[in-house]
Design a protein around this motif. Structure first.
Motif, PDB file in Angstrom:
ATOM      1  N   GLU A  10       0.835  -1.196   0.000  1.00 54.79           N
ATOM      2  CA  GLU A  10       0.000   0.000   0.000  1.00 54.79           C
ATOM      3  C   GLU A  10       0.873   1.251   0.000  1.00 54.79           C
ATOM      4  O   GLU A  10       0.632   2.196  -0.761  1.00 54.79           O
ATOM      5  CB  GLU A  10      -0.935   0.028   1.212  1.00 54.79           C
ATOM      6  N   ASP A  11       1.921   1.266   0.856  1.00 55.87           N
ATOM      7  CA  ASP A  11       2.840   2.397   0.914  1.00 55.87           C
ATOM      8  C   ASP A  11       3.565   2.587  -0.418  1.00 55.87           C
ATOM      9  O   ASP A  11       3.715   3.711  -0.903  1.00 55.87           O
ATOM     10  CB  ASP A  11       3.893   2.198   2.012  1.00 55.87           C
ATOM     11  N   THR A  14       1.200   4.049  -3.006  1.00 55.68           N
ATOM     12  CA  THR A  14       0.942   5.461  -2.695  1.00 55.68           C
ATOM     13  C   THR A  14       2.136   6.319  -3.085  1.00 55.68           C
ATOM     14  O   THR A  14       1.988   7.375  -3.704  1.00 55.68           O
ATOM     15  CB  THR A  14       0.616   5.635  -1.202  1.00 55.68           C
ATOM     16  N   ASP A  15       3.334   5.863  -2.726  1.00 55.11           N
ATOM     17  CA  ASP A  15       4.551   6.613  -3.060  1.00 55.11           C
ATOM     18  C   ASP A  15       4.748   6.712  -4.563  1.00 55.11           C
ATOM     19  O   ASP A  15       5.101   7.772  -5.088  1.00 55.11           O
ATOM     20  CB  ASP A  15       5.782   5.953  -2.431  1.00 55.11           C
ATOM     21  N   GLU A  17       2.459   6.500  -6.956  1.00 51.19           N
ATOM     22  CA  GLU A  17       1.448   7.392  -7.527  1.00 51.19           C
ATOM     23  C   GLU A  17       1.815   8.851  -7.267  1.00 51.19           C
ATOM     24  O   GLU A  17       1.671   9.703  -8.149  1.00 51.19           O
ATOM     25  CB  GLU A  17       0.067   7.082  -6.953  1.00 51.19           C
ATOM     26  N   ASP A  68      -7.717   5.912  -9.181  1.00 52.73           N
ATOM     27  CA  ASP A  68      -6.324   5.691  -8.796  1.00 52.73           C
ATOM     28  C   ASP A  68      -5.451   5.526 -10.031  1.00 52.73           C
ATOM     29  O   ASP A  68      -5.853   4.887 -10.995  1.00 52.73           O
ATOM     30  CB  ASP A  68      -6.191   4.433  -7.923  1.00 52.73           C
TER      31      ASP A  68
END
Length: 77
Positions: A10-11, A14-15, A17, A68
């Motif tokens: 998930e991290d 997110t990073d 993106e 996303d």
């Protein structure tokens, strides 16, 4: 998410993106005229033994995400 970090998928998503959106914002990466999504000159993909492409599985709920730019899968079929 550097080497040795214990970041989650998930991290990492997110990073990644965030980085892509930043590169679009500063115009290092261009966008499509029709969608405003990033436009890449080259994308490297691979296929799995069952024919899936780069963790994009037909009928998987991740394929329904429309807002996303980056996603991840932890439950590949």
């Amino acid at each position: 998410c550097g080497p040795g970090n214990s970041a989650t998928v998930e991290d990492a998503a997110t990073d990644y993106e965030f980085v892509i959106k930043h590169l679009v914002k500063i115009r290092t990466v261009g966008v499509s005229d029709s969608t405003d999504y990033p436009k890449f000159d080259l994308v490297l993909l691979s296929t799995g033994s069952d024919g899936h492409v780069d963790s994009l599985f037909p009928n998987h709920e991740a394929m329904e995400l429309k807002d996303d730019w980056v996603t991840y899968i932890t439950d590949s079929p």
